[in-house]
Write a protein that holds these residues in place. Sequence first.
Motif, short mmCIF file in Angstrom:
data_model
loop_
_atom_site.label_atom_id
_atom_site.label_comp_id
_atom_site.label_asym_id
_atom_site.label_seq_id
_atom_site.Cartn_x
_atom_site.Cartn_y
_atom_site.Cartn_z
N GLY A 1 -6.22 -13.61 4.74
CA GLY A 1 -6.55 -14.98 4.37
C GLY A 1 -5.62 -15.94 5.10
N PHE A 2 -6.12 -17.13 5.38
CA PHE A 2 -5.27 -18.11 6.07
C PHE A 2 -4.17 -18.63 5.14
CE2 PHE A 2 -9.39 -18.63 8.29
CZ PHE A 2 -8.96 -18.20 9.53
N VAL A 3 -3.03 -18.90 5.75
CA VAL A 3 -1.93 -19.53 5.03
C VAL A 3 -1.80 -20.94 5.62
CG1 VAL A 3 0.54 -19.43 4.55
CG2 VAL A 3 -0.78 -17.30 4.78
N ASP A 4 -1.96 -21.94 4.79
CA ASP A 4 -1.82 -23.33 5.28
C ASP A 4 -0.44 -23.83 4.87
OD1 ASP A 4 -1.99 -25.96 5.98
OD2 ASP A 4 -4.00 -26.26 5.16
N PRO A 5 0.49 -23.93 5.82
CA PRO A 5 1.89 -24.20 5.48
C PRO A 5 2.25 -25.67 5.34
CG PRO A 5 1.73 -23.82 7.83
CD PRO A 5 0.31 -23.72 7.27
N HIS A 6 1.23 -26.58 5.31
CA HIS A 6 1.56 -28.01 5.25
C HIS A 6 0.35 -28.78 4.72
CE1 HIS A 6 3.66 -31.62 7.37
NE2 HIS A 6 2.67 -32.09 6.61
N THR B 1 5.31 -10.97 2.16
CA THR B 1 4.29 -10.62 1.16
C THR B 1 2.85 -10.92 1.58
OG1 THR B 1 4.71 -12.75 0.11
CG2 THR B 1 5.76 -10.84 -0.89
N ILE B 2 2.66 -11.91 2.45
CA ILE B 2 1.29 -12.28 2.87
C ILE B 2 1.23 -12.48 4.39
CG2 ILE B 2 0.59 -13.32 0.66
CD1 ILE B 2 1.30 -16.07 1.81
N GLY B 3 0.06 -12.82 4.90
CA GLY B 3 -0.08 -13.16 6.33
C GLY B 3 -0.48 -12.01 7.21
N SER B 4 -0.55 -10.78 6.66
CA SER B 4 -1.03 -9.65 7.46
C SER B 4 -1.65 -8.62 6.52
CB SER B 4 0.13 -9.02 8.25
OG SER B 4 1.11 -8.49 7.38
N ILE B 5 -2.38 -7.68 7.12
CA ILE B 5 -3.01 -6.61 6.34
C ILE B 5 -2.23 -5.34 6.59
CG2 ILE B 5 -5.15 -5.30 5.97
CD1 ILE B 5 -6.74 -7.78 6.67
N GLU B 6 -1.29 -5.05 5.72
CA GLU B 6 -0.41 -3.87 5.87
C GLU B 6 -0.15 -3.30 4.49
OE1 GLU B 6 2.77 -4.53 9.17
OE2 GLU B 6 2.40 -6.50 8.34
N GLY C 1 1.38 -2.31 1.20
CA GLY C 1 2.47 -2.93 0.45
C GLY C 1 2.32 -4.43 0.32
N LYS C 2 1.51 -5.04 1.19
CA LYS C 2 1.33 -6.49 1.11
C LYS C 2 0.24 -6.86 0.10
CE LYS C 2 3.39 -8.85 4.84
NZ LYS C 2 3.24 -9.72 6.02
N GLN C 3 0.28 -8.12 -0.31
CA GLN C 3 -0.73 -8.62 -1.24
C GLN C 3 -2.10 -8.59 -0.56
OE1 GLN C 3 0.65 -11.86 -3.78
NE2 GLN C 3 -1.05 -13.04 -3.00
N ALA C 4 -3.12 -8.21 -1.33
CA ALA C 4 -4.46 -8.10 -0.75
C ALA C 4 -5.16 -9.45 -0.74
CB ALA C 4 -5.27 -7.06 -1.51
N ASP C 5 -4.78 -10.29 0.23
CA ASP C 5 -5.44 -11.58 0.48
C ASP C 5 -6.21 -11.41 1.78
OD1 ASP C 5 -3.93 -12.39 -1.67
OD2 ASP C 5 -2.76 -13.89 -0.57
N ILE C 6 -7.52 -11.25 1.67
CA ILE C 6 -8.32 -10.81 2.81
C ILE C 6 -9.60 -11.64 2.90
CG2 ILE C 6 -9.56 -8.80 3.77
CD1 ILE C 6 -7.59 -7.02 2.11
N ILE C 7 -10.01 -11.97 4.11
CA ILE C 7 -11.29 -12.67 4.28
C ILE C 7 -12.13 -11.92 5.31
CG2 ILE C 7 -10.55 -14.96 3.53
CD1 ILE C 7 -10.07 -15.71 6.45
N ALA C 8 -13.45 -12.11 5.19
CA ALA C 8 -14.37 -11.45 6.13
C ALA C 8 -15.30 -12.50 6.71
CB ALA C 8 -15.17 -10.39 5.39
N PHE C 9 -15.30 -12.58 8.03
CA PHE C 9 -16.21 -13.49 8.74
C PHE C 9 -17.46 -12.73 9.16
CE2 PHE C 9 -12.36 -15.94 9.23
CZ PHE C 9 -12.78 -17.26 9.39
#
Length: 418
Positions: A81-86, A376-381, A383-391
């Motif tokens: 999933g996208f992380v919007d930092p601002h 914790t986020i920003g990649s699919i690995e 141990g990381k949180q499962a925040d995932i999107i499918a296009f």
Amino acid sequence: MAQHASLLIESCSELLTIRGASLKPKTGKALGGLGLIKDGAVAVSGEKIIWVGDTSDVRKHVRITKETETIDGRDMVIMPGFVDPHTHPVFAGSREDEWLERLAGRDYLDILNGGGGILSTVRETRKAKKQELVRSAARHLSGMFANGTTTIEAKSGYGLTIKDEVKLLECMVALESIQPIEIVRTFLGAHAVPKEFSSSKSYARFVADAMIPDIAHSGLAEFCDVFCEEGAFSAHEAQLILESGIAHGMKPKMHTNQFNDIGGVKAADIVRPRSLDHLDVLSKTNMAQLKRIGSIAVLLPGGAFFIGRESYPDVKSLISAGVPVALGTDFNPGTCFCYSMPFIMSLACIKLGMNAEQAINCATINAAHAIDRGNTIGSIEAGKQADIIAFGVDTYESIPYSGATNQIEVRIKKGRIV
Ligand code: NIG
Ligand code: FE
């Protein structure tokens, strides 16, 4: 015995793992890799990713039963999933009138200096009740989530009194309980000089000495930000405010070099913010300073686009100098009414000259680092949180290519299909 998967995504046309950069943001050539697995699979248990690899291997490593919810990833690109930092998503009122004035040639800072712009949103936001603010921000967040954003950083900054800034930060807490996006909260008391103060100097003192201790005590903000710009806060005032923030346990961030270079990057050399945001006006000297400072350069091409600028920051030089770069929307009523990260990635490619791989890394793992969430986020690995999107596209290049068209078909936050 192998761990049981509550959710499995398999046979993905392309799985973009963005792996290998959880400890440090990607820089230089590393921005060219996406950790792509063709015919890939991701297994999730509860909120976490437990296994990532080839579809042909997943059943050897993970227990799949009839309780496992399964998504067929054929004809889809799966990514974090996208992380919007601002973002500045909690505000009242609207600014179409100002936009029309700007289309007619008026300058953004000129409007602010005349008591409009940010200050007009401050007037509306002070009058608004918490429930009203939460309701309108929830609408914006729902649009963000629809466009694939699963975590945002959100700034206060439309209250400019202790009571009103607390109100905005409390709205963000309330928002987290009613919708899926996670919110990292930033105190932006130094967004503009409110009319009650005669100078930026006196208000900056008030922010540093009175507001920051109270906000820090409330525990409502993880970061502290300041708008370092002509007509807002000087580099010296920005430094004073961020140093007070640090002394009270808030991590620094800085809006700087959006319209003018007034020494913000130089001040950052002392304060070392987690990120320096905007950087639309950037000299060669600034580039060298940025490399030394190590802050993440959060570029916000949506703001430059919305303002109608002719020129954009020289991201190629930033990247080849080894500066860590991230992308954000800057969603706000004045300079960017856009919350779509795919559209920002399109702009990053078309206007900043990024390639698709750089844009994707900058909108995920590097954006996560810009808000201190790289682990914790920003990649699919695993141990990381499962925040995932499918296009619903075949190749990842389609994502920035078609950024103005929403092609997301599945959104997963903390292991749950929303
Ligand atoms: O990041 N430049 C300062 N703050 C926002 C704009 C806020 C507004 O105009 O309401 C920005 O562009
Ligand atoms: Fe901003």
